[in-house]
Scaffold this motif. Sequence first.
Motif, PDB file in Angstrom:
ATOM      1  N   ALA A 183       0.839  -1.206   0.000  1.00  0.00           N
ATOM      2  CA  ALA A 183       0.000   0.000   0.000  1.00  0.00           C
ATOM      3  C   ALA A 183       0.874   1.256   0.000  1.00  0.00           C
ATOM      4  O   ALA A 183       0.599   2.216  -0.737  1.00  0.00           O
ATOM      5  CB  ALA A 183      -0.939  -0.006   1.203  1.00  0.00           C
ATOM      6  N   THR A 184       1.925   1.266   0.786  1.00  0.00           N
ATOM      7  CA  THR A 184       2.843   2.405   0.821  1.00  0.00           C
ATOM      8  C   THR A 184       3.546   2.556  -0.518  1.00  0.00           C
ATOM      9  O   THR A 184       3.703   3.676  -1.029  1.00  0.00           O
ATOM     10  CB  THR A 184       3.866   2.247   1.967  1.00  0.00           C
ATOM     11  N   ILE A 185       3.958   1.447  -1.117  1.00  0.00           N
ATOM     12  CA  ILE A 185       4.591   1.480  -2.435  1.00  0.00           C
ATOM     13  C   ILE A 185       3.629   2.075  -3.457  1.00  0.00           C
ATOM     14  O   ILE A 185       4.015   2.911  -4.283  1.00  0.00           O
ATOM     15  CB  ILE A 185       5.069   0.068  -2.850  1.00  0.00           C
ATOM     16  N   GLY A 186       2.386   1.668  -3.409  1.00  0.00           N
ATOM     17  CA  GLY A 186       1.384   2.216  -4.319  1.00  0.00           C
ATOM     18  C   GLY A 186       1.249   3.719  -4.172  1.00  0.00           C
ATOM     19  O   GLY A 186       1.150   4.451  -5.167  1.00  0.00           O
ATOM     20  N   ARG A 187       1.262   4.205  -2.933  1.00  0.00           N
ATOM     21  CA  ARG A 187       1.176   5.652  -2.699  1.00  0.00           C
ATOM     22  C   ARG A 187       2.417   6.365  -3.219  1.00  0.00           C
ATOM     23  O   ARG A 187       2.323   7.443  -3.812  1.00  0.00           O
ATOM     24  CB  ARG A 187       0.969   5.928  -1.213  1.00  0.00           C
ATOM     25  N   LEU A 188       3.587   5.779  -3.014  1.00  0.00           N
ATOM     26  CA  LEU A 188       4.824   6.389  -3.517  1.00  0.00           C
ATOM     27  C   LEU A 188       4.809   6.486  -5.036  1.00  0.00           C
ATOM     28  O   LEU A 188       5.277   7.470  -5.611  1.00  0.00           O
ATOM     29  CB  LEU A 188       6.049   5.577  -3.068  1.00  0.00           C
ATOM     30  N   ARG A 189       4.269   5.477  -5.696  1.00  0.00           N
ATOM     31  CA  ARG A 189       4.253   5.473  -7.164  1.00  0.00           C
ATOM     32  C   ARG A 189       3.264   6.479  -7.739  1.00  0.00           C
ATOM     33  O   ARG A 189       3.372   6.818  -8.909  1.00  0.00           O
ATOM     34  CB  ARG A 189       3.945   4.073  -7.667  1.00  0.00           C
ATOM     35  N   THR A 190       2.309   6.942  -6.947  1.00  0.00           N
ATOM     36  CA  THR A 190       1.349   7.929  -7.463  1.00  0.00           C
ATOM     37  C   THR A 190       1.822   9.361  -7.254  1.00  0.00           C
ATOM     38  O   THR A 190       1.180  10.290  -7.714  1.00  0.00           O
ATOM     39  CB  THR A 190      -0.038   7.773  -6.797  1.00  0.00           C
ATOM     40  N   MET A 191       2.923   9.536  -6.541  1.00  0.00           N
ATOM     41  CA  MET A 191       3.453  10.887  -6.331  1.00  0.00           C
ATOM     42  C   MET A 191       4.898  10.932  -6.794  1.00  0.00           C
ATOM     43  O   MET A 191       5.513   9.905  -7.013  1.00  0.00           O
ATOM     44  CB  MET A 191       3.322  11.304  -4.861  1.00  0.00           C
ATOM     45  N   GLY A 192       5.406  12.097  -6.931  1.00  0.00           N
ATOM     46  CA  GLY A 192       6.794  12.259  -7.337  1.00  0.00           C
ATOM     47  C   GLY A 192       7.613  12.901  -6.249  1.00  0.00           C
ATOM     48  O   GLY A 192       7.076  13.355  -5.227  1.00  0.00           O
ATOM     49  N   PRO A 193       8.920  12.950  -6.432  1.00  0.00           N
ATOM     50  CA  PRO A 193       9.812  13.519  -5.433  1.00  0.00           C
ATOM     51  C   PRO A 193       9.552  14.993  -5.143  1.00  0.00           C
ATOM     52  O   PRO A 193       9.986  15.514  -4.117  1.00  0.00           O
ATOM     53  CB  PRO A 193      11.204  13.340  -6.041  1.00  0.00           C
ATOM     54  N   GLU A 194       8.840  15.687  -6.041  1.00  0.00           N
ATOM     55  CA  GLU A 194       8.528  17.099  -5.800  1.00  0.00           C
ATOM     56  C   GLU A 194       7.454  17.257  -4.727  1.00  0.00           C
ATOM     57  O   GLU A 194       7.294  18.331  -4.156  1.00  0.00           O
ATOM     58  CB  GLU A 194       8.077  17.779  -7.098  1.00  0.00           C
ATOM     59  N   ASN A 195       6.737  16.188  -4.420  1.00  0.00           N
ATOM     60  CA  ASN A 195       5.698  16.225  -3.398  1.00  0.00           C
ATOM     61  C   ASN A 195       6.351  16.297  -2.013  1.00  0.00           C
ATOM     62  O   ASN A 195       7.271  15.528  -1.713  1.00  0.00           O
ATOM     63  CB  ASN A 195       4.817  14.977  -3.514  1.00  0.00           C
ATOM     64  N   ALA A 196       5.871  17.195  -1.181  1.00  0.00           N
ATOM     65  CA  ALA A 196       6.451  17.387   0.154  1.00  0.00           C
ATOM     66  C   ALA A 196       6.372  16.124   1.010  1.00  0.00           C
ATOM     67  O   ALA A 196       7.187  15.927   1.905  1.00  0.00           O
ATOM     68  CB  ALA A 196       5.744  18.542   0.866  1.00  0.00           C
ATOM     69  N   ALA A 197       5.421  15.247   0.733  1.00  0.00           N
ATOM     70  CA  ALA A 197       5.241  14.034   1.536  1.00  0.00           C
ATOM     71  C   ALA A 197       6.136  12.872   1.077  1.00  0.00           C
ATOM     72  O   ALA A 197       6.202  11.847   1.761  1.00  0.00           O
ATOM     73  CB  ALA A 197       3.783  13.600   1.489  1.00  0.00           C
ATOM     74  N   TYR A 198       6.815  13.032  -0.041  1.00  0.00           N
ATOM     75  CA  TYR A 198       7.580  11.928  -0.641  1.00  0.00           C
ATOM     76  C   TYR A 198       8.658  11.392   0.293  1.00  0.00           C
ATOM     77  O   TYR A 198       8.723  10.185   0.548  1.00  0.00           O
ATOM     78  CB  TYR A 198       8.198  12.416  -1.949  1.00  0.00           C
ATOM     79  N   ASP A 199       9.516  12.283   0.800  1.00  0.00           N
ATOM     80  CA  ASP A 199      10.598  11.848   1.692  1.00  0.00           C
ATOM     81  C   ASP A 199      10.050  11.147   2.927  1.00  0.00           C
ATOM     82  O   ASP A 199      10.537  10.081   3.317  1.00  0.00           O
ATOM     83  CB  ASP A 199      11.465  13.035   2.123  1.00  0.00           C
ATOM     84  N   GLY A 200       9.038  11.732   3.527  1.00  0.00           N
ATOM     85  CA  GLY A 200       8.460  11.151   4.742  1.00  0.00           C
ATOM     86  C   GLY A 200       7.833   9.791   4.488  1.00  0.00           C
ATOM     87  O   GLY A 200       7.975   8.875   5.312  1.00  0.00           O
ATOM     88  N   LEU A 201       7.169   9.651   3.358  1.00  0.00           N
ATOM     89  CA  LEU A 201       6.534   8.373   3.031  1.00  0.00           C
ATOM     90  C   LEU A 201       7.585   7.299   2.776  1.00  0.00           C
ATOM     91  O   LEU A 201       7.429   6.150   3.206  1.00  0.00           O
ATOM     92  CB  LEU A 201       5.608   8.535   1.828  1.00  0.00           C
ATOM     93  N   PHE A 202       8.675   7.671   2.097  1.00  0.00           N
ATOM     94  CA  PHE A 202       9.738   6.691   1.872  1.00  0.00           C
ATOM     95  C   PHE A 202      10.387   6.306   3.200  1.00  0.00           C
ATOM     96  O   PHE A 202      10.697   5.133   3.422  1.00  0.00           O
ATOM     97  CB  PHE A 202      10.770   7.204   0.874  1.00  0.00           C
TER      98      PHE A 202
END
Length: 197
Positions: free
Chosen positions: A87-106
């Motif tokens: 589920a987390t992988i799916g969320r990461l794939r729908t956003m890009g590194p420009e998203n403020a939440a990207y680092d935190g989600l990874f």
Amino acid sequence: MPDTASSMSPTITSMIRLDHMHVLAAFHRYHADSPWWRKRAIVHSTCAALEIHAQPEEEIFYPALATVLNDDPTLSKSRPEHNEMRATIGRLRTMGPENAAYDGLFHQLMAAVMHHVADEETVLLPAAERALTSELRSLGARMTRRRLQLLGERPGEIAVNTVGTFPVATFLIASLAVLGITRCLPKVTKTPARYLL
């Protein structure tokens, strides 16, 4: 007569440990101040590695372990942890590194995977090595075959992400390959124009 491929295969527990080391090394390559394209490559490469690790583990390792570990809480929570990871992988794939939440989600994915790895390394793998001793190599051979099938379904994705994850190493290897190929090609000599008539 023993199966030659199985007798030469690494044990399934060794393969799982190597996968763990691979993904933990990938986590260490990720830095918040890295260029966006490198972040994306590392995340996508790590996510693919996790997916290719989890599926054969669920199809081969967990069922074999379930035959000898009855109602083990660590084994029972392993599949749900894989589902949370997906589920987390799916969320990461729908956003890009420009998203403020990207680092935190990874980083959230990293923490969940490290917890899962700790459980497997301290409970499940030692239990398998005690209880499944005679089957570990044949299970390793089955896991290898399944992993190759999964890798074969996405070679382009894996190649592109590997290039982005290791740009300097990829450049050096490609340069050496080009240099080696040019050195192996026969020398073309120029024929003077007067002999062409």
